[in-house]
Write an enzyme that holds these catalytic residues in place. Sequence first.
Site, PDB file in Angstrom:
ATOM      1  N   ASP A 163      41.553  39.125  43.107  1.00  0.00           N
ATOM      2  CA  ASP A 163      41.977  40.382  42.474  1.00  0.00           C
ATOM      3  C   ASP A 163      42.585  41.250  43.582  1.00  0.00           C
ATOM      4  O   ASP A 163      43.749  41.084  43.924  1.00  0.00           O
ATOM      5  CB  ASP A 163      40.739  41.001  41.818  1.00  0.00           C
ATOM      6  CG  ASP A 163      41.050  42.237  41.008  1.00  0.00           C
ATOM      7  OD1 ASP A 163      42.119  42.300  40.404  1.00  0.00           O
ATOM      8  OD2 ASP A 163      40.203  43.161  40.965  1.00  0.00           O
ATOM      9  N   LYS A 215      28.962  33.377  41.066  1.00  0.00           N
ATOM     10  CA  LYS A 215      28.759  32.396  40.013  1.00  0.00           C
ATOM     11  C   LYS A 215      30.081  32.051  39.332  1.00  0.00           C
ATOM     12  O   LYS A 215      30.188  31.065  38.624  1.00  0.00           O
ATOM     13  CB  LYS A 215      27.816  32.968  38.930  1.00  0.00           C
ATOM     14  CG  LYS A 215      26.484  33.438  39.422  1.00  0.00           C
ATOM     15  CD  LYS A 215      25.720  34.109  38.256  1.00  0.00           C
ATOM     16  CE  LYS A 215      24.510  34.850  38.746  1.00  0.00           C
ATOM     17  NZ  LYS A 215      23.930  35.720  37.700  1.00  0.00           N
ATOM     18  N   VAL A 262      39.801  39.999  32.953  1.00  0.00           N
ATOM     19  CA  VAL A 262      39.698  38.756  32.183  1.00  0.00           C
ATOM     20  C   VAL A 262      38.297  38.152  32.280  1.00  0.00           C
ATOM     21  O   VAL A 262      37.601  38.339  33.274  1.00  0.00           O
ATOM     22  CB  VAL A 262      40.759  37.717  32.643  1.00  0.00           C
ATOM     23  CG1 VAL A 262      42.158  38.172  32.291  1.00  0.00           C
ATOM     24  CG2 VAL A 262      40.648  37.415  34.134  1.00  0.00           C
TER      25      VAL A 262
HETATM   26  P1  IMP Z   1      38.432  41.138  44.827  1.00  0.00           P
HETATM   27  O1  IMP Z   1      37.581  41.351  46.045  1.00  0.00           O
HETATM   28  O2  IMP Z   1      38.988  42.452  44.315  1.00  0.00           O
HETATM   29  O3  IMP Z   1      39.518  40.114  45.010  1.00  0.00           O
HETATM   30  O4  IMP Z   1      37.477  40.679  43.653  1.00  0.00           O
HETATM   31  C1  IMP Z   1      36.878  39.455  43.683  1.00  0.00           C
HETATM   32  C2  IMP Z   1      35.788  39.281  42.668  1.00  0.00           C
HETATM   33  O5  IMP Z   1      35.738  40.313  41.659  1.00  0.00           O
HETATM   34  C3  IMP Z   1      36.047  37.997  41.925  1.00  0.00           C
HETATM   35  O6  IMP Z   1      35.547  36.881  42.638  1.00  0.00           O
HETATM   36  C4  IMP Z   1      35.363  38.241  40.603  1.00  0.00           C
HETATM   37  O7  IMP Z   1      34.011  37.920  40.697  1.00  0.00           O
HETATM   38  C5  IMP Z   1      35.516  39.750  40.390  1.00  0.00           C
HETATM   39  N1  IMP Z   1      36.676  40.033  39.514  1.00  0.00           N
HETATM   40  C6  IMP Z   1      37.859  40.577  39.863  1.00  0.00           C
HETATM   41  N2  IMP Z   1      38.705  40.667  38.806  1.00  0.00           N
HETATM   42  C7  IMP Z   1      38.015  40.166  37.752  1.00  0.00           C
HETATM   43  C8  IMP Z   1      38.354  39.963  36.361  1.00  0.00           C
HETATM   44  O8  IMP Z   1      39.450  40.267  35.846  1.00  0.00           O
HETATM   45  N3  IMP Z   1      37.366  39.407  35.595  1.00  0.00           N
HETATM   46  C9  IMP Z   1      36.166  39.037  36.087  1.00  0.00           C
HETATM   47  N4  IMP Z   1      35.825  39.204  37.368  1.00  0.00           N
HETATM   48  C10 IMP Z   1      36.742  39.762  38.197  1.00  0.00           C
END
Ligand code: IMP
Length: 178
Positions: free
Chosen positions: A102, A42, A152
């Site tokens: 992230d 979302k 964030v």
């Molecule tokens: P990744 O797989 O670690 O890149 O994380 C991806 C998903 O984690 C993002 O699409 C977000 O939904 C969630 N996410 C990662 N960091 C944050 C943050 O700082 N705030 C809110 N959601 C986050």
Amino acid sequence: MITKFDEVIVGEEDIRRRVLEIAAKITDDYRDREPLLVCVLKGAVFFTADLVRQVSIPCELDFMAVSSYGSAADSSGVVRILKDLDAYITDRHVIIVEDIVDSGLTLSYLRKNLTARNPASVEVATLLTKPARQKVDIKCKYVGFEVPDRFVVGYGLDFNEHYRNLRFIAALPEEELG
Ligand code: IMP
């Protein structure tokens, strides 16, 4: 009224300006290619909605929902598709629209998954990246802002489903993260 965010990371006006710039680039880059923008639900919903309305060439919109196993703050890279695309993307020019990269694990999975469907191209537009946390090398053609290593929220990003409706992006106070 939500008033507890002392640390605004990206303000409303900066978001508006950057979205316009990215939309102008997409308009330029995809002339005569009718891209399919894939909003990853979302978190990317407001970014996608604002972006797509500023893209001034024909384009299509579709949605995917994924859930990454792991805690609220750490994704594992094991991704489950909760809602798949409606569209077939063979020979289409796809732009994945994400809220934040992230670790990059979720996006890496998504890109592989969509690439396996033989699209003409797959690129990524992400509102935010957190370079300090990135574990996998992912090329994002369009990046809104680089943010520091903080959790964030706002403009679609949540913490346990809260704060998506903030008009700006703020650091979640450390004490709330637990
Ligand atoms: P990744 O797989 O670690 O890149 O994380 C991806 C998903 O984690 C993002 O699409 C977000 O939904 C969630 N996410 C990662 N960091 C944050 C943050 O700082 N705030 C809110 N959601 C986050």
